[in-house]
Design an enzyme around this catalytic site. Structure first.
Site, PDB file in Angstrom:
ATOM      1  N   HIS A   3      35.100   8.528 -33.384  1.00 45.29           N
ATOM      2  CA  HIS A   3      34.878   7.175 -32.845  1.00 45.29           C
ATOM      3  C   HIS A   3      35.700   6.145 -33.615  1.00 45.29           C
ATOM      4  CE1 HIS A   3      31.724   8.290 -30.123  1.00 45.29           C
ATOM      5  NE2 HIS A   3      30.895   8.719 -31.080  1.00 45.29           N
TER       6      HIS A   3
ATOM      7  N   GLY B 134      14.595 -18.682 -26.457  1.00 41.56           N
ATOM      8  CA  GLY B 134      14.005 -19.983 -26.773  1.00 41.56           C
ATOM      9  C   GLY B 134      13.445 -20.738 -25.593  1.00 41.56           C
ATOM     10  N   LYS B 135      13.073 -20.051 -24.510  1.00 44.97           N
ATOM     11  CA  LYS B 135      12.553 -20.752 -23.330  1.00 44.97           C
ATOM     12  C   LYS B 135      11.188 -21.371 -23.625  1.00 44.97           C
ATOM     13  CE  LYS B 135      12.813 -17.016 -20.854  1.00 44.97           C
ATOM     14  NZ  LYS B 135      13.433 -16.144 -21.866  1.00 44.97           N
TER      15      LYS B 135
ATOM     16  N   GLY C 216      16.499 -16.916 -18.593  1.00 46.74           N
ATOM     17  CA  GLY C 216      17.352 -16.372 -19.640  1.00 46.74           C
ATOM     18  C   GLY C 216      16.769 -15.104 -20.219  1.00 46.74           C
ATOM     19  N   PRO C 217      17.554 -14.397 -21.024  1.00 42.75           N
ATOM     20  CA  PRO C 217      17.079 -13.150 -21.651  1.00 42.75           C
ATOM     21  C   PRO C 217      15.912 -13.420 -22.591  1.00 42.75           C
ATOM     22  CG  PRO C 217      19.473 -13.392 -21.845  1.00 42.75           C
ATOM     23  CD  PRO C 217      18.952 -14.702 -21.376  1.00 42.75           C
TER      24      PRO C 217
ATOM     25  N   HIS D 106      32.429  13.785 -35.893  1.00 36.46           N
ATOM     26  CA  HIS D 106      32.074  13.049 -34.672  1.00 36.46           C
ATOM     27  C   HIS D 106      32.246  11.538 -34.880  1.00 36.46           C
ATOM     28  CE1 HIS D 106      29.502  12.585 -30.943  1.00 36.46           C
ATOM     29  NE2 HIS D 106      29.454  11.350 -31.457  1.00 36.46           N
ATOM     30  N   GLU D 107      31.650  11.025 -35.933  1.00 40.67           N
ATOM     31  CA  GLU D 107      31.739   9.583 -36.186  1.00 40.67           C
ATOM     32  C   GLU D 107      33.154   9.169 -36.574  1.00 40.67           C
ATOM     33  OE1 GLU D 107      29.434   7.659 -35.401  1.00 40.67           O
ATOM     34  OE2 GLU D 107      27.875   9.157 -35.091  1.00 40.67           O
TER      35      GLU D 107
ATOM     36  N   ASP E 113      26.489   8.931 -26.036  1.00 42.54           N
ATOM     37  CA  ASP E 113      27.842   8.529 -25.636  1.00 42.54           C
ATOM     38  C   ASP E 113      28.069   8.780 -24.148  1.00 42.54           C
ATOM     39  OD1 ASP E 113      28.149   8.036 -28.322  1.00 42.54           O
ATOM     40  OD2 ASP E 113      29.085   9.979 -28.734  1.00 42.54           O
TER      41      ASP E 113
ATOM     42  N   GLY F 181      13.742 -13.923 -25.838  1.00 39.44           N
ATOM     43  CA  GLY F 181      14.023 -14.374 -27.195  1.00 39.44           C
ATOM     44  C   GLY F 181      15.040 -15.477 -27.325  1.00 39.44           C
TER      45      GLY F 181
END
Length: 676
Positions: A475, A253-254, A248-249, A471-472, A546, A251
């Site tokens: 978006h 919990g493995k 798993g990715p 710009h923002e 972007d 963080g």
């Protein structure tokens, strides 16, 4: 009060520098060697014969020889003359001799001096006794004394020094070879570095401390149950899996799940990292694997946990140092043999964790070694709620904090991210002198983790600030007007980290994504550059982030997801990581040109679409940019006031409708970041 304090002081024993209740230092066998050396030196320097007093020839000549006080003179090693006084003269010089433990005996010697040379000594003594009768002359004896200790030490000391340096160097090397705690010398460098948890040293983590991961917990609980009650499974003819791989990715919990297994199982638990097998000495890794399984067999039934197994489990033949005798490959070969070789390992179960299962060797992944692959994925909404409940226990929370609200604001967060959010919120609350951790503290913590540290003092000109605002706003406008784009939650032009501006979204938790959804998100991402083109007639370098996202998305849609009519339903990506595409592309140059052309056409089409959407909503876009310039931060409610409610909006806007409270949630870093 003074009498009471006096009584207390009388009752309290004088412990010196020791704390009350402190244990005395443990006995060290090296102390014996130190005591022997000190005693030996004491014998040398404080011999039982006492110590004579140093004098010179002039005093001997003018006082002792002249007054006939000397009984004899002994010349030792032709260097030193020792003076022996007569018994009748001893009391005369008693006050001048050493006192106490070092006082000379009455028999002598009482004085000594360095003679220089024997010839000079004999001539001086002859001249001093020239007028003496023959029976009054002093008797002279010559004696050679050997200092065996100094002679032996002069021969042995260089060898002891070399051996000591050698021993110290290899002791330090062996101590630094692993975290498990070897014996601490060079001869134990091939021993296993695993930490052993058994009935004497238990782990306090249990399955109750692991929130979410219900399917993964069920798998490992079955392993623990088999070790506790094997007859439940064996009576039906079943066999417990030899190994389980937690994938798993980072963080998710493995390792925490493995700790819970150690806390729940009533069997010995061996824990070590994959890097503990790797060493600078050739053959040490394989030796440690053999020693690990030897210890595990002796304590079976037991569980062996190897964290970050990709350190030694990488596919063979693909390491950078090709053609050499790779130590990692030898270690992996030994691990494969021990897990399912000719010799049986009954009762030994292997647990391993990795976030790079795609690079592991196929032989390691086959049935009979790691029979089960337990996928530990990012938590969903319900699992995030459970994880928050665990990490909120030690915090003093305000009444306004709701676990459901926090879980909705953190889609895509792992368990480690959620723990970080809770800790950061507590730190922010303490920094602001709050008595309890409130909702705003958690929202600021999410802002801090996603966007970075706020930099209000960063110098930005008015022209740059206006460009960033438009710009923002571009978006935000396109994401609000397109059906499949993620709903916007917050837009800011306050610099955070490396970003000069950012937009936060609340993405839907979906398992698959359609082509239309990807195109809408691509168009929204290009909205910042399109807004600059329409508002200022030119473009800037602020859209770098972007463009990176858009380019990766376009190539993924064409070459991985097969979403191009011209290229067709092809995927040139190997998700197993076992392909040999390292040096050549899995398609021809003609196909590569076609992919490039399709990606360019897709990006150009969405850019033109973004220009059209912004041109049609130019008035709203301008109002939004001006409001952003004025307030620096705007929320979803402001967009609803300008553009109206989204017709396809399924749920209400996240949050409580208060424009002064930011509701933030995103999968990873901010979707749109303006950078210079």
């Amino acid at each position: 009060m003074a009498d009471k304090n006096t009584n207390k002081n009388k009752q309290r024993p004088n412990l010196g520098n020791f704390r009350a209740g402190a244990k005395p230092p443990k006995f060290n066998p090296y102390w014996i060697y130190g005591i022997v050396i000190v005693l030996f030196l004491a014998v040398q320097y404080f011999s039982f014969g006492g110590g004579p007093v140093e004098t010179n020839w002039q005093e001997v000549k003018n006082t002792m020889v002249k007054n006939h006080d000397i009984s004899k003179i002994v010349v030792v090693n032709r260097e030193e003359a020792q003076i022996y006084l007569k018994e009748s003269s001893y009391e005369k010089y008693k006050d001048k001799l050493n006192k106490g433990f070092n006082a000379p005996s009455q028999m002598g010697p009482h004085y000594y001096y360095t003679i220089g040379s024997v010839d000079t000594f004999e001539e001086n003594l002859r001249n001093a006794q020239a007028e003496f009768a023959e029976n009054e002359k002093i008797t002279v004896e010559y004696k050679t004394v050997h200092n065996y200790f100094s002679e032996i030490l002069s021969w042995i000391f260089p060898f002891l020094l070399i051996i000591g340096i050698w021993w110290w160097i290899f002791r330090r090397m062996s101590k630094g070879t692993g975290g498990g705690g070897g014996a601490g010398n060079i001869f134990s460098v091939g021993k296993s570095q695993a930490k052993v948890f058994d009935k004497d040293s238990r782990v306090n983590t249990t399955f109750k401390d692991v929130a979410g991961l219900s399917e993964a917990k069920q798998e490992v609980e079955e392993i623990v149950e088999f070790l506790k009650n094997p007859s439940k499974y064996t009576k039906l003819g079943g066999k417990i899996p030899k190994g389980a791989l937690l994938v798993g990715p980072p963080g998710t919990g493995k390792t925490l799940l493995a700790k819970a297994v150690a806390g729940e199982a009533n069997v010995p638990f061996f824990s070590m990292s994959g890097s503990d097998f790797v060493e600078m000495f050739v053959g040490v890794g394989a030796s440690r694997v053999r020693d690990l399984f030897k210890q595990a067999k002796e304590k079976s039934p037991c569980i062996v946990f190897i964290d970050e197994i990709d350190a030694i489990g990488r596919a063979r033949g693909k390491n950078p140092n090709m053609g050499s005798n790779d130590e990692r490959e030898n270690t992996l070969n030994q691990l494969l043999t021990e897990m399912d070789g000719f010799d049986t390992n009954s009762g030994v179960i292997i647990l391993a964790a990795t976030n790079r299962a795609d690079i592991l060797d196929r032989a390691l992944m086959r049935a009979g070694r790691f029979d089960r692959q337990i996928h530990v994925e990012l938590p969903d909404l319900n699992e995030r709620r459970d994880i928050f409940k665990v990490h909120l226990r030690p915090l003093k929370l305000a009444e306004e904090v709701e676990v459901n609200f926090l879980a909705k604001q953190t889609p895509g967060f792992s368990g480690a991210d959620i723990a970080n959010v809770c800790n950061e919120a507590a730190l922010i609350a303490a920094r602001n002198n709050h008595e309890k951790v409130g909702k705003q503290d958690f929202l600021d913590a999410v802002d801090r983790i996603i966007g970075g540290l706020e930099k209000k003092n960063k110098i930005i000109s008015k022209e740059e600030k206006k460009r960033i605002a438009y710009h923002e706003a571009g978006h935000a406008t396109i994401s609000w007007l397109l059906e499949h784009a993620h709903p916007l939650v917050k837009v800011t032009i306050v610099p955070r980290g490396k970003a000069l501006g950012a937009a936060w979204y609340l993405p839907e938790e979906r398992s698959i994504t359609t082509k239309e959804q990807l195109l809408d998100e691509m168009c929204s991402t290009l909205g910042g550059r399109a807004a600059e083109q329409l508002a200022f007639g030119n473009i800037s370098s602020g859209a770098q982030n972007d463009l990176e996202k858009v380019t990766k998305t376009a190539y993924a849609m064409i070459s991985i997801y097969g979403m191009s009519d011209k290229v067709g339903n092809f995927s040139y990506y190997d998700s197993t990581g076992q392909s040999d595409f390292g040096f050549t592309k899995p398609y021809s140059e003609k196909t590569a040109e076609l992919i490039d052309a399709e990606a360019k056409a897709m990006i150009d089409e969405q850019y033109q679409r973004a220009l059209k959407v912004l041109a049609d909503a130019a008035e709203g876009h301008h109002q939004l940019a001006e409001k952003l310039l004025e307030r620096e931060v705007i929320f979803g409610e402001d967009l609803e006031q300008i553009f109206g409610k989204r017709p396809w909006q399924k749920d209400e806007l996240p949050g409580n409708g208060n424009a002064s409270t930011p509701e933030i949630g995103t999968e990873e870093k901010p979707k749109d970041v303006t950078q210079l």
